[in-house]
Design a protein around this motif. Structure first.
Motif, short mmCIF file in Angstrom:
data_model
loop_
_atom_site.label_atom_id
_atom_site.label_comp_id
_atom_site.label_asym_id
_atom_site.label_seq_id
_atom_site.Cartn_x
_atom_site.Cartn_y
_atom_site.Cartn_z
N ARG B 266 0.82 -1.21 0.00
CA ARG B 266 0.00 0.00 0.00
C ARG B 266 0.86 1.26 0.00
N ARG B 267 0.35 2.28 -0.64
CA ARG B 267 0.97 3.61 -0.57
C ARG B 267 -0.12 4.59 -0.16
N PHE B 268 0.28 5.63 0.55
CA PHE B 268 -0.68 6.59 1.09
C PHE B 268 -0.17 8.01 0.85
N VAL B 269 -1.12 8.95 0.83
CA VAL B 269 -0.67 10.33 0.90
C VAL B 269 -1.00 10.82 2.31
N CYS B 270 -0.02 11.44 2.94
CA CYS B 270 -0.27 11.98 4.28
C CYS B 270 -0.70 13.43 4.10
N LEU B 271 -1.87 13.69 4.64
CA LEU B 271 -2.56 14.93 4.36
C LEU B 271 -2.85 15.66 5.66
N CYS B 272 -2.60 16.94 5.68
CA CYS B 272 -3.05 17.71 6.83
C CYS B 272 -4.46 18.17 6.50
N ASN B 273 -5.41 17.66 7.24
CA ASN B 273 -6.80 17.90 6.91
C ASN B 273 -7.20 19.31 7.32
N THR B 274 -7.34 20.17 6.32
CA THR B 274 -7.61 21.58 6.64
C THR B 274 -9.03 21.81 7.14
N ASP B 275 -9.91 20.84 6.92
CA ASP B 275 -11.28 21.00 7.41
C ASP B 275 -11.32 20.85 8.93
N ARG B 276 -10.58 19.85 9.41
CA ARG B 276 -10.66 19.57 10.84
C ARG B 276 -9.51 20.20 11.63
N ARG B 277 -8.37 20.38 10.96
CA ARG B 277 -7.19 20.97 11.59
C ARG B 277 -6.81 20.26 12.89
N SER B 278 -7.07 18.99 12.94
CA SER B 278 -6.80 18.32 14.21
C SER B 278 -5.70 17.28 14.10
N SER B 279 -5.57 16.68 12.96
CA SER B 279 -4.63 15.59 12.88
C SER B 279 -4.26 15.35 11.42
N PHE B 280 -3.40 14.39 11.21
CA PHE B 280 -3.05 14.02 9.85
C PHE B 280 -3.86 12.81 9.43
N ASP B 281 -4.13 12.75 8.14
CA ASP B 281 -4.84 11.60 7.59
C ASP B 281 -3.97 10.96 6.54
N CYS B 282 -3.96 9.65 6.50
CA CYS B 282 -3.26 8.96 5.42
C CYS B 282 -4.30 8.29 4.53
N MET B 283 -4.36 8.70 3.30
CA MET B 283 -5.34 8.14 2.37
C MET B 283 -4.62 7.22 1.39
N ARG B 284 -5.19 6.04 1.21
CA ARG B 284 -4.56 5.06 0.30
C ARG B 284 -4.64 5.53 -1.15
N LEU B 285 -3.51 5.46 -1.85
CA LEU B 285 -3.49 5.93 -3.23
C LEU B 285 -4.42 5.11 -4.13
N ASP B 286 -4.54 3.81 -3.84
CA ASP B 286 -5.39 3.00 -4.72
C ASP B 286 -6.87 3.26 -4.49
N GLN B 287 -7.19 4.06 -3.48
CA GLN B 287 -8.60 4.39 -3.26
C GLN B 287 -8.91 5.83 -3.69
N ILE B 288 -7.89 6.53 -4.15
CA ILE B 288 -8.11 7.90 -4.62
C ILE B 288 -8.50 7.84 -6.09
N LYS B 289 -9.68 8.33 -6.38
CA LYS B 289 -10.16 8.25 -7.75
C LYS B 289 -9.84 9.52 -8.53
N GLU B 290 -9.68 10.62 -7.82
CA GLU B 290 -9.44 11.89 -8.51
C GLU B 290 -8.68 12.83 -7.59
N VAL B 291 -7.76 13.57 -8.17
CA VAL B 291 -7.04 14.60 -7.40
C VAL B 291 -7.33 15.94 -8.06
N LYS B 292 -7.88 16.85 -7.30
CA LYS B 292 -8.11 18.19 -7.82
C LYS B 292 -7.14 19.13 -7.12
N LEU B 293 -6.32 19.83 -7.91
CA LEU B 293 -5.38 20.76 -7.29
C LEU B 293 -6.14 22.05 -6.96
N LEU B 294 -5.99 22.51 -5.74
CA LEU B 294 -6.68 23.73 -5.31
C LEU B 294 -5.66 24.85 -5.14
N GLU B 295 -6.04 25.86 -4.39
CA GLU B 295 -5.19 27.03 -4.23
C GLU B 295 -3.91 26.71 -3.43
#
Lengths: 320, 429
Positions: B266-295
């Motif tokens: 498995r591979r993951f992206v470690c993300l600082c969740n700006t919605d919750r600002r509480s912790s880091f989330d690791c999302m599995r790359l094989d479960q990411i269907k789309e990446v939208k680049l934001l600001e």
């Protein structure tokens, strides 16, 4: 934004280029053979008619044969994506095994207009072993290069190394493959030793080598045998608790396997493995605990049982 | 109804089929609800065509249908057959014609032409009729890809070719060898593979172990995430589990690092969740269907989160951060006592050191060793602990201060020992 799924890397394009590189006139048979050899299984059906009917305007109109308008094919320049990947590659600590400092500097210069695809610290290998090889060690580099030359040149070398019992020893071997382990972050060399009557396979870590030199005046016949290691099969029953089925399927994705569904919660999975990898597979299976039950073969069941019996004994002593 | 085609326009749909076939292996037509039988048959036919020589078909139990699986053998150790999936992008006849003729005309170093000039040469030299605007569009596409460069000369825009592989060095043999080796394990190795393909070269000397072929299916997702990490941009990810048991959902955050497992596939992206600002989330790359680049993310904020991440990593075994918040939160100390003959089984102690992610190891009695590590989520350690089955003398879980035996920790210990008991039962021990 760079694209991986682009027609410039398409297999059809590279087949066309192979055909165009052919010297002289091109026969229908040569075109068909090239498509068959380098295409996908059904490319003959889709690609060949296009070539035969000259729909891509690659040949001069001549009914007897196909004369390419583009002589010698084309040389495709490197795409930005490819240059960026190369820039990342030359920053890898292992690059020095292949290239000297001067070559790396020149390449860095040639690729100065692009940024790397990623840097080492963009990635974190969190469960990688902590005793990886030291790729900057001079002895390591020199042994790696000697071994690699011997693999390519198909000749025997004499290796001095420290064995598992930390004793210094030497062996004459014919290396045939260099293998990198992502988990161990190390290179191993697969080689043969012995003679025609008795061939022995060795797997040696480069980090254990002290020197590697070509065998001078080697008159012994070069041994070779089937590179395939002996294969075995283990049959597992996977109970889909705590997401075990998905975890198992992903974890064993680098083995050849055949999986069947028994019912909604149970799956049977046959895994084919090399005997060299048996212990590693055994502990991988143990890591699933009761979520995986080994059903066969008898030998593998015995190996699992031995460990479990030892474990039970330890727990009994603890309780006492 | 459109005819079956070997090449495809969009890889997204097909990627899921390839993953389902090769990761799970047992999926047959009935496992793809919502897809017509024809769609399933076409996808399967395409995949079988692309991967000819690398797959095996086995009859399922009952013999009603066939499973396809990857034929993993020595051959596979020299390449990744799934790279072929990326080589199936469809194109128009015009794309192929312009590709070959434009690159041929611009082959000589320094040769530069405008689109109208190229259009003229195409007809004069090769009898190819191509409107100069179409030629310009293709040239601009290739400038974007980096195959061509462009510059202004007076009022016209001129194109010339980019650098060739052979121009990088006088002697490219060592570089090619390096690419052969790295294409097998370096992320986005497919790109290295395309360089070899363009040289009609292939690897036969290097092999790779503990690399997962299916990783390449996520490489376009990985590419977008690496760009976002580099540019410090926020992303919005569309997530859906591979078993499609739940609805897809979105996650927004600042991507900081790619976490790679060399053992679990498995591979993951470690993300600082700006919605919750509480912790880091690791999302599995094989479960990411789309990446939208934001600001762009706030630079100070990104830097701060990066520092927190480094601090938190000390207490992370795998990818579970919760309930750790910026280095603070409930921690658990795991103490594992193992038995190993110190003369003949020193490899066991070595394993504890090299695989134990920095946990301490000490000898506590003859042939008995204690491993200790404080983490945020001990459950993540259990699979690794179980690899020592046959040697586990004791497993204890404490609070981080070393002496609080909370109810939760007792439950976890019990869970570990219950699992062992279940294993004994399964094998009749």
């Amino acid at each position: 934004m760079e694209r991986l799924f682009s027609e410039i890397y398409n297999r059809y394009f590279s087949i066309v280029n192979r055909i165009l590189k052919t010297r002289g006139k091109i026969s229908r048979k040569l075109i068909a053979d090239t498509v068959r050899e380098y295409g996908f299984a059904e490319s003959l059906l889709f690609m060949l008619p296009k070539l035969e009917r000259n729909e891509w305007e690659l040949f001069d109109e001549d009914k007897a044969s196909y004369s390419p308008k583009i002589k010698g094919g084309i040389k495709t320049p490197l795409s930005r994506l490819q240059r960026r990947w190369l820039k990342t590659a030359i920053s890898d600590p292992r690059a020095g095994l292949f290239l000297d400092e001067e070559q790396i500097c020149r390449l860095r210069d040639m690729l100065s207009d692009v940024r790397p695809l990623f840097n080492a610290d963009d990635l974190y290998y969190y469960d990688r072993f902590r005793d990886g090889d030291d790729y900057s060690d001079d002895t390591y580099i020199s042994c790696f290069r000697e071994v690699y030359k011997a693999v390519k040149g198909h000749y025997r070398i004499r290796i001095e190394y420290t064995n598992a019992r930390r004793k210094r020893t030497a062996v004459k071997v014919l290396p045939y493959r260099i293998e990198y382990s992502v988990k161990n972050d190390c290179f191993r060399v697969l080689c043969y030793a012995g003679n025609k009557e008795r061939v022995k396979k060795h797997i040696m870590r480069i980090s254990r080598m002290k020197s590697a030199v070509p065998v001078i005046d080697d008159t012994d016949e070069l041994i070779s045998c089937d590179k395939e290691a002996k294969r075995r099969k283990v049959t597992l029953k996977v109970y889909d608790e705590r997401n075990a089925m998905e975890r198992a399927m992903l974890q064993f994705a680098d083995y050849r396997k055949n999986t069947m569904r028994i019912d909604d919660r149970t799956y049977r999975c046959e895994i084919y493995y090399d005997t060299d990898d048996e212990t590693e597979l055994l502990i991988e299976i143990l890591s699933f605990g009761p979520m995986i039950n080994v059903e066969g073969d008898e030998r593998f069941i015995r190996l699992i049982k031995e460990r479990l019996m030892k474990q039970k004994e330890l727990l009994v002593h603890k309780d006492i | 109804m459109s005819e079956f085609q070997e090449l495809i326009k969009n890889i997204d749909k097909c990627r899921d089929y390839v993953r389902d076939f090769f990761v799970y292996g047992f999926k047959s037509r009935s496992d793809f609800p919502g897809k017509s039988a024809r769609t399933y048959d076409d996808e399967r036919r395409r995949i079988v065509s692309w991967l000819e020589g690398y797959i095996s078909e086995d009859l399922t139990q009952g013999g009603r249908s066939k499973n396809i699986s990857l034929q993993i053998d020595q051959k596979l150790l020299e390449t990744n057959p799934l790279f072929r999936v990326w080589q199936a992008a469809s194109f128009t006849d015009r794309d192929l014609i312009l590709h070959f003729y434009i690159l041929k005309i611009l082959e000589d170093k320094g040769e530069a032409y405008s689109a109208p000039q190229l259009s003229e040469i195409l007809i004069d030299r090769y009898g190819i009729n191509a409107d100069w605007q179409i030629v310009r569009r293709k040239c601009n596409e290739y400038v974007d890809e980096g195959l061509l460069t462009s510059y202004k000369e007076g009022k016209s825009l001129k194109y010339r070719r980019g650098i060739l592989y052979g121009e990088l060095m006088e002697e490219t043999e060592s570089l090619t060898d390096m690419i052969k080796c790295f294409a097998l394990d370096l992320p986005l190795g497919y790109v290295g593979h395309t360089i070899l393909s363009m040289q009609d070269d292939d690897n036969t000397f290097f092999g790779v172990k503990h690399s997962f072929p299916t990783f390449t299916l996520e490489d376009e997702i990985l590419l977008s995430l690496l760009e976002a990490i580099h540019d410090k941009r926020k992303v919005k990810l569309r997530i859906q589990s591979n078993r499609r048991m739940h609805e897809a959902f979105d996650v927004t955050g600042i991507p900081l690092q790619i976490f790679v497992s060399t053992r679990t596939g498995r591979r993951f992206v470690c993300l600082c969740n700006t919605d919750r600002r509480s912790s880091f989330d690791c999302m599995r790359l094989d479960q990411i269907k789309e990446v939208k680049l934001l600001e762009q993310a706030d630079e100070q904020e990104e830097k701060k989160q990066r520092a927190y991440l480094e601090k938190d990593k000390e207490y992370i075994w795998g990818v579970s951060f919760r309930p750790l918040v910026r280095g603070k939160g409930r921690l658990q100390k795991l103490i594992l006592t193992v038995s190993a003959d110190e003369h003949t089984e020193s490899f066991i102690v070595q394993r504890l050191i090299r695989e134990g992610e920095g946990g301490s190891v000490e000898k506590i009695a003859d042939n008995t060793f204690r491993y200790e590590k404080t983490v945020v989520d001990v459950i993540e350690m259990f699979p690794w602990i179980r690899t020592f089955t046959g040697r586990i003398v004791e497993l204890k879980i404490y609070g981080s201060n070393g002496n609080t035996l909370s109810e939760e920790n007792t439950v976890l210990e019990k869970m570990f020992y219950d699992d062992l008991e279940r294993s004994f039962d399964i094998y009749g021990i």
